[in-house]
Design a protein around this motif. Structure first.
Motif, PDB file in Angstrom:
ATOM      1  N   ASP A 191     -22.885  17.003  23.157  1.00 22.67           N
ATOM      2  CA  ASP A 191     -24.342  16.978  23.338  1.00 22.67           C
ATOM      3  C   ASP A 191     -24.646  16.689  24.805  1.00 22.67           C
ATOM      4  O   ASP A 191     -24.411  15.576  25.292  1.00 22.67           O
ATOM      5  N   PRO A 192     -25.191  17.656  25.545  1.00 22.22           N
ATOM      6  CA  PRO A 192     -25.448  17.458  26.980  1.00 22.22           C
ATOM      7  C   PRO A 192     -26.565  16.471  27.281  1.00 22.22           C
ATOM      8  O   PRO A 192     -26.769  16.101  28.438  1.00 22.22           O
ATOM      9  N   LEU A 193     -27.300  16.034  26.244  1.00 25.66           N
ATOM     10  CA  LEU A 193     -28.392  15.083  26.448  1.00 25.66           C
ATOM     11  C   LEU A 193     -27.999  13.654  26.059  1.00 25.66           C
ATOM     12  O   LEU A 193     -28.821  12.742  26.155  1.00 25.66           O
ATOM     13  N   SER A 194     -26.758  13.466  25.636  1.00 26.18           N
ATOM     14  CA  SER A 194     -26.358  12.150  25.111  1.00 26.18           C
ATOM     15  C   SER A 194     -26.203  11.090  26.203  1.00 26.18           C
ATOM     16  O   SER A 194     -26.386   9.897  25.945  1.00 26.18           O
ATOM     17  N   LYS A 240     -16.380  14.329  24.366  1.00 26.32           N
ATOM     18  CA  LYS A 240     -17.037  15.647  24.383  1.00 26.32           C
ATOM     19  C   LYS A 240     -18.481  15.537  24.857  1.00 26.32           C
ATOM     20  O   LYS A 240     -18.995  16.431  25.552  1.00 26.32           O
ATOM     21  N   ASN A 241     -19.152  14.445  24.500  1.00 24.00           N
ATOM     22  CA  ASN A 241     -20.536  14.243  24.941  1.00 24.00           C
ATOM     23  C   ASN A 241     -20.608  13.903  26.423  1.00 24.00           C
ATOM     24  O   ASN A 241     -21.533  14.340  27.125  1.00 24.00           O
ATOM     25  N   ILE A 242     -19.637  13.126  26.894  1.00 23.31           N
ATOM     26  CA  ILE A 242     -19.582  12.814  28.321  1.00 23.31           C
ATOM     27  C   ILE A 242     -19.324  14.093  29.116  1.00 23.31           C
ATOM     28  O   ILE A 242     -19.964  14.343  30.150  1.00 23.31           O
ATOM     29  N   ALA A 243     -18.394  14.930  28.636  1.00 26.60           N
ATOM     30  CA  ALA A 243     -18.088  16.189  29.326  1.00 26.60           C
ATOM     31  C   ALA A 243     -19.323  17.085  29.385  1.00 26.60           C
ATOM     32  O   ALA A 243     -19.634  17.670  30.436  1.00 26.60           O
ATOM     33  N   ALA A 244     -20.040  17.203  28.270  1.00 30.48           N
ATOM     34  CA  ALA A 244     -21.226  18.060  28.237  1.00 30.48           C
ATOM     35  C   ALA A 244     -22.332  17.531  29.143  1.00 30.48           C
ATOM     36  O   ALA A 244     -22.995  18.298  29.850  1.00 30.48           O
ATOM     37  N   SER A 245     -22.523  16.210  29.146  1.00 37.35           N
ATOM     38  CA  SER A 245     -23.571  15.599  29.973  1.00 37.35           C
ATOM     39  C   SER A 245     -23.223  15.705  31.453  1.00 37.35           C
ATOM     40  O   SER A 245     -24.099  15.986  32.292  1.00 37.35           O
ATOM     41  N   PHE A 246     -21.959  15.477  31.790  1.00 34.03           N
ATOM     42  CA  PHE A 246     -21.507  15.619  33.177  1.00 34.03           C
ATOM     43  C   PHE A 246     -21.718  17.042  33.661  1.00 34.03           C
ATOM     44  O   PHE A 246     -22.275  17.280  34.750  1.00 34.03           O
ATOM     45  N   GLN A 247     -21.279  18.010  32.863  1.00 38.70           N
ATOM     46  CA  GLN A 247     -21.380  19.412  33.252  1.00 38.70           C
ATOM     47  C   GLN A 247     -22.830  19.811  33.489  1.00 38.70           C
ATOM     48  O   GLN A 247     -23.151  20.452  34.497  1.00 38.70           O
ATOM     49  N   LYS A 248     -23.708  19.436  32.583  1.00 42.21           N
ATOM     50  CA  LYS A 248     -25.131  19.761  32.719  1.00 42.21           C
ATOM     51  C   LYS A 248     -25.719  19.134  33.982  1.00 42.21           C
ATOM     52  O   LYS A 248     -26.508  19.767  34.698  1.00 42.21           O
ATOM     53  N   THR A 249     -25.310  17.905  34.280  1.00 38.52           N
ATOM     54  CA  THR A 249     -25.866  17.178  35.426  1.00 38.52           C
ATOM     55  C   THR A 249     -25.476  17.814  36.747  1.00 38.52           C
ATOM     56  O   THR A 249     -26.325  18.010  37.630  1.00 38.52           O
ATOM     57  N   VAL A 250     -24.199  18.145  36.916  1.00 36.10           N
ATOM     58  CA  VAL A 250     -23.776  18.720  38.199  1.00 36.10           C
ATOM     59  C   VAL A 250     -24.302  20.144  38.360  1.00 36.10           C
ATOM     60  O   VAL A 250     -24.631  20.566  39.478  1.00 36.10           O
ATOM     61  N   PHE A 251     -24.418  20.882  37.259  1.00 36.58           N
ATOM     62  CA  PHE A 251     -24.976  22.230  37.365  1.00 36.58           C
ATOM     63  C   PHE A 251     -26.460  22.185  37.716  1.00 36.58           C
ATOM     64  O   PHE A 251     -26.971  23.052  38.437  1.00 36.58           O
ATOM     65  N   LYS A 252     -27.158  21.165  37.227  1.00 36.00           N
ATOM     66  CA  LYS A 252     -28.570  21.014  37.570  1.00 36.00           C
ATOM     67  C   LYS A 252     -28.729  20.733  39.067  1.00 36.00           C
ATOM     68  O   LYS A 252     -29.694  21.187  39.689  1.00 36.00           O
ATOM     69  N   SER A 253     -27.776  20.010  39.643  1.00 38.15           N
ATOM     70  CA  SER A 253     -27.803  19.762  41.081  1.00 38.15           C
ATOM     71  C   SER A 253     -27.719  21.071  41.859  1.00 38.15           C
ATOM     72  O   SER A 253     -28.444  21.278  42.843  1.00 38.15           O
ATOM     73  N   LEU A 254     -26.834  21.965  41.424  1.00 37.05           N
ATOM     74  CA  LEU A 254     -26.715  23.277  42.070  1.00 37.05           C
ATOM     75  C   LEU A 254     -28.007  24.075  41.905  1.00 37.05           C
ATOM     76  O   LEU A 254     -28.516  24.662  42.867  1.00 37.05           O
TER      77      LEU A 254
END
Length: 344
Positions: A191-194, A240-254
């Motif tokens: 869950d990318p919002l977790s 899995k939630n940490i991975a999804a949240s991390f990925q979403k966060t760094v992509f939002k920076s880009l």
């Protein structure tokens, strides 16, 4: 004009043949298995492996293109930026081959070449001006492209490259190297919002990037601010939630940096390059959030990771515009010696 491209800036030994319109061959010998035990690229070993395999890779590229060395008109080689020992293997090979065949050699910028991957084997038209983004294991950079000849650097990372950050976070999550594909796979069930991690940004420098803070935040989330690295406070099923949240966060920076660049320098196209651009979640985020008037271009998957096709394409174009490099050109680990200018 038949161009041989040579790439050896990091841990891929690559050669490609390009005729200005068609990619005739593209050979990449990966060193991932060699460096896995170190959790990253071991520079000296990378250089030695290039030395062992460059000629074989070039011969294979020529064989696949049904050509011989006598058919080559130009050699293009990645001369910066990258690991200096690895770069020197490619540059010295290109110079020696050019001398033996009495043909011109041109040194090109590896990062700029990632942008040119968008012009190879595609029907999608790139309209200028364009915003270009490189997201790879060694580089994160934002460009304004007024044309193929007029490329300006808007911003870059002030610490880790985004791909390097993926590798380090993957190690924290007990995932193997390289970390990008592993985090993407794990994040698909998360869950990318977790975990509402703060999106990285730099005050008064909207086009620059910084990923050291999010990396530290992941570390503290997993082990506590004063915890030991061998005793995580988060259960494994949360990874899995940490991975999804991390990925979403760094992509939002880009994405934020690209959108801000578009506001200041209205673009007709958006180009991306580098291994991180393979990530499907990143592609979806950009396609759903960039303004509809921007023509979004992604290179073919086999042209996102380091390859010699992009080197050949850029070298071919640069030679048509500027001629060969001086015979005394050499490798450089940084981009400071190239034609790329910084856009103020």
């Amino acid at each position: 004009m038949i161009t041989l491209g040579i790439e050896s800036s990091c841990d891929e030994t690559a050669a490609a043949i390009y005729d200005g319109e068609t990619l005739l061959s593209n050979i990449v010998l990966s060193q991932i298995e060699l460096h896995k035990e170190f959790g990253g690229v071991f520079p000296e070993l990378a250089a030695r492996r290039h030395l062992d395999h460059l000629i074989d890779v070039i011969d294979k590229a020529l064989l696949d293109a049904n050509l011989t060395k006598k058919d080559i008109d130009l050699i293009a080689v990645a001369s910066s930026p990258g690991l200096i020992g690895a770069l020197l293997m490619g540059v010295n090979c290109a110079k020696s081959l050019g001398f033996a065949l009495n043909i011109p050699v041109i040194g090109v910028n590896h990062v700029e070449a990632h942008l040119f991957a968008n012009f190879i084997d595609t029907d999608k038209e790139v309209l200028f001006p364009a915003i270009g983004l490189i997201a790879s294991g060694g580089h994160t950079a934002l460009f304004l492209m007024k044309s193929k000849d007029d490329i300006h650097l808007l911003g870059t990372t002030l610490d880790d490259a985004i791909g390097e950050c993926f590798d380090k976070v993957a190690r924290m999550l007990d995932l193997p190297y390289p970390g990008g594909p592993e985090i993407e796979k794990l994040a698909q069930s998360g869950d990318p919002l977790s975990y509402p991690f703060k999106t990285p940004s730099i005050k008064n420098a909207p086009f620059h990037f910084s990923f050291s803070g999010i990396k530290t935040k992941i570390l503290y989330t997993l082990y506590g601010q004063n915890g030991k690295r061998d005793t995580p406070i988060i259960p494994k099923d949360e990874y899995k939630n940490i991975a999804a949240s991390f990925q979403k966060t760094v992509f939002k920076s880009l994405l934020n940096a690209v959108k801000k660049a578009h506001l200041e320098f209205p673009a007709r196209s958006f180009l991306i390059g580098g291994g991180v651009s393979c990530n499907k979640a990143l592609k979806v985020m950009f396609e759903e959030n960039l303004p509809s008037e921007i023509n979004i271009c992604f290179p073919k998957k086999n042209l996102t990771l380091d390859n010699a096709a992009m080197i050949a394409a850029l070298g071919h174009y640069k030679y048509r515009s500027d001629g060969p490099s001086p015979r005394d050109f050499t490798a450089s680990p940084s981009s400071k010696t190239t034609s790329l200018s910084f856009c103020v």
